[in-house]
Scaffold this motif. Structure first.
Motif, PDB file in Angstrom:
ATOM      1  N   ARG A 101     -23.849 -34.521  54.857  1.00 57.37           N
ATOM      2  CA  ARG A 101     -23.595 -35.508  53.636  1.00 57.37           C
ATOM      3  C   ARG A 101     -21.989 -35.394  53.598  1.00 57.37           C
ATOM      4  O   ARG A 101     -21.407 -34.498  53.699  1.00 57.37           O
ATOM      5  N   TRP A 125     -27.962 -26.197  53.356  1.00 56.93           N
ATOM      6  CA  TRP A 125     -28.865 -27.329  53.595  1.00 56.93           C
ATOM      7  C   TRP A 125     -30.258 -27.094  54.310  1.00 56.93           C
ATOM      8  O   TRP A 125     -31.430 -27.208  53.773  1.00 56.93           O
ATOM      9  N   ARG A 129     -33.715 -26.633  52.184  1.00 52.17           N
ATOM     10  CA  ARG A 129     -34.608 -27.612  52.632  1.00 52.17           C
ATOM     11  C   ARG A 129     -36.078 -27.084  53.006  1.00 52.17           C
ATOM     12  O   ARG A 129     -36.957 -27.199  52.720  1.00 52.17           O
ATOM     13  N   ALA A 307     -34.151 -36.278  42.210  1.00 51.58           N
ATOM     14  CA  ALA A 307     -34.890 -37.161  42.935  1.00 51.58           C
ATOM     15  C   ALA A 307     -36.181 -37.562  42.577  1.00 51.58           C
ATOM     16  O   ALA A 307     -36.573 -38.654  43.160  1.00 51.58           O
ATOM     17  N   GLY A 308     -36.670 -36.529  41.851  1.00 53.90           N
ATOM     18  CA  GLY A 308     -38.205 -37.005  41.776  1.00 53.90           C
ATOM     19  C   GLY A 308     -38.504 -37.636  40.313  1.00 53.90           C
ATOM     20  O   GLY A 308     -39.518 -38.141  40.323  1.00 53.90           O
ATOM     21  N   THR A 311     -37.383 -41.870  40.732  1.00 53.77           N
ATOM     22  CA  THR A 311     -38.001 -42.688  41.927  1.00 53.77           C
ATOM     23  C   THR A 311     -39.558 -43.116  41.615  1.00 53.77           C
ATOM     24  O   THR A 311     -39.821 -44.082  41.833  1.00 53.77           O
ATOM     25  N   ILE A 372     -34.767 -47.294  46.716  1.00 53.31           N
ATOM     26  CA  ILE A 372     -33.590 -46.562  47.117  1.00 53.31           C
ATOM     27  C   ILE A 372     -32.962 -47.339  48.360  1.00 53.31           C
ATOM     28  O   ILE A 372     -33.039 -47.192  49.482  1.00 53.31           O
ATOM     29  N   SER A 375     -30.666 -45.913  50.711  1.00 54.68           N
ATOM     30  CA  SER A 375     -30.916 -44.415  50.726  1.00 54.68           C
ATOM     31  C   SER A 375     -29.669 -43.571  50.091  1.00 54.68           C
ATOM     32  O   SER A 375     -29.302 -43.992  48.994  1.00 54.68           O
ATOM     33  N   HIS A 378     -25.145 -40.460  54.312  1.00 54.49           N
ATOM     34  CA  HIS A 378     -25.001 -39.428  55.499  1.00 54.49           C
ATOM     35  C   HIS A 378     -23.431 -39.250  56.075  1.00 54.49           C
ATOM     36  O   HIS A 378     -22.747 -40.388  55.470  1.00 54.49           O
ATOM     37  N   PRO A 438     -39.796 -46.505  52.940  1.00 54.15           N
ATOM     38  CA  PRO A 438     -39.313 -46.118  51.635  1.00 54.15           C
ATOM     39  C   PRO A 438     -38.546 -44.639  51.402  1.00 54.15           C
ATOM     40  O   PRO A 438     -37.853 -44.595  50.683  1.00 54.15           O
ATOM     41  N   PHE A 439     -38.989 -43.549  52.334  1.00 52.28           N
ATOM     42  CA  PHE A 439     -38.841 -42.399  52.057  1.00 52.28           C
ATOM     43  C   PHE A 439     -37.779 -42.113  53.106  1.00 52.28           C
ATOM     44  O   PHE A 439     -37.343 -40.834  53.346  1.00 52.28           O
ATOM     45  N   SER A 440     -37.338 -43.023  53.775  1.00 54.32           N
ATOM     46  CA  SER A 440     -36.243 -42.777  54.853  1.00 54.32           C
ATOM     47  C   SER A 440     -36.806 -42.014  56.008  1.00 54.32           C
ATOM     48  O   SER A 440     -37.990 -41.869  56.084  1.00 54.32           O
ATOM     49  N   ARG A 444     -33.433 -35.921  57.312  1.00 57.07           N
ATOM     50  CA  ARG A 444     -33.200 -35.925  55.946  1.00 57.07           C
ATOM     51  C   ARG A 444     -34.352 -36.699  55.131  1.00 57.07           C
ATOM     52  O   ARG A 444     -34.089 -36.673  53.743  1.00 57.07           O
ATOM     53  N   CYS A 446     -37.317 -37.727  52.768  1.00 58.73           N
ATOM     54  CA  CYS A 446     -37.239 -37.197  51.539  1.00 58.73           C
ATOM     55  C   CYS A 446     -38.373 -35.987  51.338  1.00 58.73           C
ATOM     56  O   CYS A 446     -39.403 -35.692  51.879  1.00 58.73           O
ATOM     57  N   GLY A 448     -39.829 -34.905  48.663  1.00 56.66           N
ATOM     58  CA  GLY A 448     -40.870 -34.951  47.877  1.00 56.66           C
ATOM     59  C   GLY A 448     -41.762 -35.955  48.432  1.00 56.66           C
ATOM     60  O   GLY A 448     -42.492 -36.581  47.355  1.00 56.66           O
TER      61      GLY A 448
HETATM   62  C1  HEM Z   1     -41.449 -42.844  45.200  1.00 55.48           C
HETATM   63  C2  HEM Z   1     -41.180 -41.849  45.450  1.00 55.48           C
HETATM   64  C3  HEM Z   1     -39.643 -41.243  46.162  1.00 55.48           C
HETATM   65  C4  HEM Z   1     -39.056 -42.200  47.046  1.00 55.48           C
HETATM   66  C5  HEM Z   1     -39.254 -43.617  47.571  1.00 55.48           C
HETATM   67  C6  HEM Z   1     -37.883 -41.291  47.661  1.00 55.48           C
HETATM   68  C7  HEM Z   1     -36.958 -41.531  48.626  1.00 55.48           C
HETATM   69  C8  HEM Z   1     -36.098 -40.761  49.075  1.00 55.48           C
HETATM   70  C9  HEM Z   1     -35.024 -41.204  49.879  1.00 55.48           C
HETATM   71  C10 HEM Z   1     -34.834 -42.604  50.436  1.00 55.48           C
HETATM   72  C11 HEM Z   1     -34.204 -40.232  50.156  1.00 55.48           C
HETATM   73  C12 HEM Z   1     -33.017 -40.092  51.057  1.00 55.48           C
HETATM   74  C13 HEM Z   1     -33.201 -39.645  52.481  1.00 55.48           C
HETATM   75  C14 HEM Z   1     -32.055 -39.857  53.267  1.00 55.48           C
HETATM   76  O1  HEM Z   1     -30.959 -38.939  52.756  1.00 55.48           O
HETATM   77  O2  HEM Z   1     -31.985 -40.450  54.298  1.00 55.48           O
HETATM   78  C15 HEM Z   1     -35.011 -38.884  49.235  1.00 55.48           C
HETATM   79  C16 HEM Z   1     -34.185 -37.820  49.337  1.00 55.48           C
HETATM   80  C17 HEM Z   1     -34.772 -36.760  48.745  1.00 55.48           C
HETATM   81  N1  HEM Z   1     -35.841 -36.789  47.806  1.00 55.48           N
HETATM   82 FE1  HEM Z   1     -37.176 -38.467  47.355  1.00 55.48          FE
HETATM   83  N2  HEM Z   1     -38.138 -40.201  47.139  1.00 55.48           N
HETATM   84  C18 HEM Z   1     -39.301 -40.219  46.092  1.00 55.48           C
HETATM   85  C19 HEM Z   1     -39.664 -38.953  45.539  1.00 55.48           C
HETATM   86  C20 HEM Z   1     -39.341 -37.739  45.476  1.00 55.48           C
HETATM   87  C21 HEM Z   1     -39.780 -36.544  44.748  1.00 55.48           C
HETATM   88  C22 HEM Z   1     -40.982 -36.770  43.705  1.00 55.48           C
HETATM   89  C23 HEM Z   1     -39.043 -35.525  44.948  1.00 55.48           C
HETATM   90  C24 HEM Z   1     -39.226 -33.998  44.356  1.00 55.48           C
HETATM   91  C25 HEM Z   1     -40.215 -33.345  44.651  1.00 55.48           C
HETATM   92  C26 HEM Z   1     -38.025 -35.853  45.952  1.00 55.48           C
HETATM   93  C27 HEM Z   1     -37.001 -34.993  46.231  1.00 55.48           C
HETATM   94  C28 HEM Z   1     -35.887 -35.583  47.140  1.00 55.48           C
HETATM   95  C29 HEM Z   1     -35.048 -34.554  47.846  1.00 55.48           C
HETATM   96  C30 HEM Z   1     -34.841 -33.223  47.417  1.00 55.48           C
HETATM   97  C31 HEM Z   1     -34.205 -35.386  48.645  1.00 55.48           C
HETATM   98  C32 HEM Z   1     -32.898 -34.731  49.446  1.00 55.48           C
HETATM   99  C33 HEM Z   1     -33.504 -34.451  50.751  1.00 55.48           C
HETATM  100  C34 HEM Z   1     -32.285 -33.926  51.617  1.00 55.48           C
HETATM  101  O3  HEM Z   1     -31.234 -34.332  51.433  1.00 55.48           O
HETATM  102  O4  HEM Z   1     -32.624 -33.096  52.610  1.00 55.48           O
HETATM  103  N3  HEM Z   1     -38.233 -37.341  46.075  1.00 55.48           N
HETATM  104  N4  HEM Z   1     -35.989 -39.577  48.887  1.00 55.48           N
END
Ligand code: HEM
Length: 508
Positions: A101, A125, A129, A307-308, A311, A372, A375, A378, A438-440, A444, A446, A448
């Motif tokens: 990042r 990280w 993670r 993040a949680g 979203t 997102i 996203s 990076h 949508p979660f990428s 990396r 997501c 969650g």
């Molecule tokens: C509809 C629900 C959600 C969507 C669409 C979503 C989407 C994403 C996306 C697009 C990323 C970026 C990935 C990247 O850097 O390429 C991300 C990262 C992340 N999300 Fe989610 N997210 C959701 C829910 C959650 C929830 C519920 C949590 C918590 C438990 C969470 C925790 C995280 C964390 C900690 C990261 C960073 C991961 C990393 O940098 O390694 N997310 N999420």
């Protein structure tokens, strides 16, 4: 003699440095960078070239330049990666070198640089993670504690909406407090009432941070902007809001780790703090080098909150908004739930396979809302070569998820409209497509994702089982135009929740 040796050493060093510079510049000249769709301005680069409608702008530049195009944010090269094939190539096949990042102001704003999951890179990280994923997986297995904690909040949320007795409500606000309480319960084993002023304030701060992300992006690349008087780039606002979230969590953690709280916490095994501390202790006892410490724990919890919350709550708000704009979908969702579940009990995760149409509605909401869209940035840890193009080490990378989720070549010519049927096959079963990201994707992806999917299913199935959602003026429903910050959230709207249990299955 000594003087001669010194000057010869200086000469050699200078020659080596010049040689290195020459080869560095030469390699830059030889490397073909992704094309630039617009000329960068001196000093600020393209940071102010991106217009209000960033989605439309990136779409146009994607079709003008292809899967990789360059922008300059201040002096930093930023490459936008678009289209499924190129995103997979960069973030999955080259995932090992595209998952760092860039430095982010949000971390600096709370004095926690290079900590936590979201904004850290490298060994810290990786350890945080994998620890967090292990803990969440542990909670989801066996007793399925995750689903139980979500259920608890779902019940409270549905009761809260029923109490309104048809009064219009800002659904996203209610969902935000509920969803944030799920994370709070999982991380620190505590929940707050919907009217608790401190918790409400913290949840609002999370929303404000997401809103100010444009200013944060500018400050990330041009740090002097934070000194401009009048908080033009929201540096102070971001710092204050992030600190409010951190302060609440620090206070709760010190409460549960105090002598009296520690005992209660041990008895209440099943929160993140307890499991994290146990792992930290085990590693220390075994004399292993570890990043598991207090600061990283606090920052990771802040990350899970940030993040949680926005979203999941904005996806819930989008789903209801799409549905009140297309009432025929609501009729089908109600029919499916009434047929498969009825009214006697709330849906559970075991019912997921019996509700494919609702599954399609959730997928279509996530696809179209693309919450997102770009996203999280990076950074290239090494040079990355794709065909004849080289992305140099240190370049910031933007995964343009929106370009995949809205691609007419994948989803058809109606890709910009809400049509859950695209996820249903001819036998009525749910279709899973690899381009649904949508979660990428990549290392990396997501953290969650599993929890997010549980929350979306349990909240939305219970909400549709109980309510018929109606626009205040059905002939003039609220706008579908998003507010785009880090997340694409719906503009605030009120909706009427008609209690179907009281009103004999109202469908119109
Ligand atoms: C509809 C629900 C959600 C969507 C669409 C979503 C989407 C994403 C996306 C697009 C990323 C970026 C990935 C990247 O850097 O390429 C991300 C990262 C992340 N999300 Fe989610 N997210 C959701 C829910 C959650 C929830 C519920 C949590 C918590 C438990 C969470 C925790 C995280 C964390 C900690 C990261 C960073 C991961 C990393 O940098 O390694 N997310 N999420």
């Amino acid at each position: 003699m000594l003087q001669l040796e010194l000057s010869s050493a200086m000469f050699t060093t200078a020659a080596i440095l010049l040689g290195c510079c020459y080869f560095f510049l030469q390699s830059r000249r030889n490397a073909k960078l992704p094309p630039c769709p617009v000329r960068p301005w001196p000093l600020v680069g393209n940071i102010f070239s991106v217009g209000e409608d960033i989605r439309a702008q990136f779409r146009a530049w994607h079709s003008q330049c292809g899967g990789l195009f360059s922008l300059y944010f201040g002096p930093t090269l930023v490459v936008v990666v678009s289209g499924y094939k190129t995103i997979k190539e960069v973030f999955v096949q080259r995932g090992a070198v595209s998952s760092d990042r860039p430095r982010m102001y949000m971390n600096e704003a709370i004095g926690m640089d290079e900590t936590g999951i979201i904004f850290a890179s490298g060994a810290i990280w990786k350890e945080l993670r994998s620890t967090t994923l292990q803990i969440l997986k542990e909670f989801g297995l066996g007793t399925n504690m995750l689903a139980d904690k979500v259920h608890e909040e779902v019940e409270i949320c549905v009761d809260k909406l029923a109490e309104l007795d048809g009064e219009p409500v800002d659904l996203q606000h209610v969902a935000r407090v509920s969803v944030s309480n799920v994370i709070c319960n999982i991380t620190v084993g505590k929940r707050f009432g919907h009217d608790d002023p401190r918790f409400k304030g913290t949840v609002e701060s999370l929303m404000r941070v997401a809103e100010s992300s444009r200013g944060a992006t500018a400050i990330n690349f041009l740090p002097f902007l934070k000194y401009i008087p009048g908080d033009m780039f929201k540096a102070k606002q971001i710092g204050d809001n992030m600190n409010r979230v951190k302060d609440l969590l620090v206070e709760i953690v010190s409460e549960i780790e105090s002598t009296a709280g520690a005992k209660a916490n041990e008895d209440r095994e099943g929160n993140y703090v307890f499991s994290y501390r146990r792992r930290e202790h085990e590693k220390m006892q075994a004399g292993k080098k570890t990043s598991l410490d207090y600061d990283n724990m606090i920052k990771t919890i802040v990350d899970l909150f940030s993040a949680g919350t926005e979203t999941v709550s904005s996806t819930i708000a989008w789903c209801v908004l799409f549905i009140i704009n297309k009432p025929s979908v609501q009729v089908k969702v109600h029919e499916e739930i009434d047929r498969e579940i009825g009214q006697q009990r709330q849906p559970t995760m075991a019912d997921q396979a019996r509700l494919p149409y609702l599954g399609a509605v959730i997928k279509e909401t996530q696809r179209l809302a693309s919450i997102i869209p770009f996203s999280i940035m990076h950074k290239a840890a090494e040079d990355i070569t794709i065909g004849d193009i080289t992305i140099p080490k240190g370049t910031a990378l933007i995964p343009n998820l929106d370009s995949v989720l809205h691609d007419p070549e994948i989803w058809g010519s109606d890709a910009d409209t809400f049509n859950p049927e695209r996820f249903i096959d001819k036998d009525g079963a749910l279709i899973h497509r690899e381009e649904f990201i949508p979660f990428s994707i990549g290392p990396r992806i997501c953290v969650g994702e599993a929890l997010g999917k549980i929350e979306l299913f349990l909240f939305l199935s219970a909400m549709f089982q109980r309510f018929h959602f109606k626009a205040i003026d059905p002939l003039n429903p609220p706008t579908l135009k998003p507010n785009i910050g880090i997340t694409a959230v719906p503009a605030i709207y009120d909706v009427i929740c008609i209690d179907r249990f009281k009103n004999n299955h109202v469908n119109v």
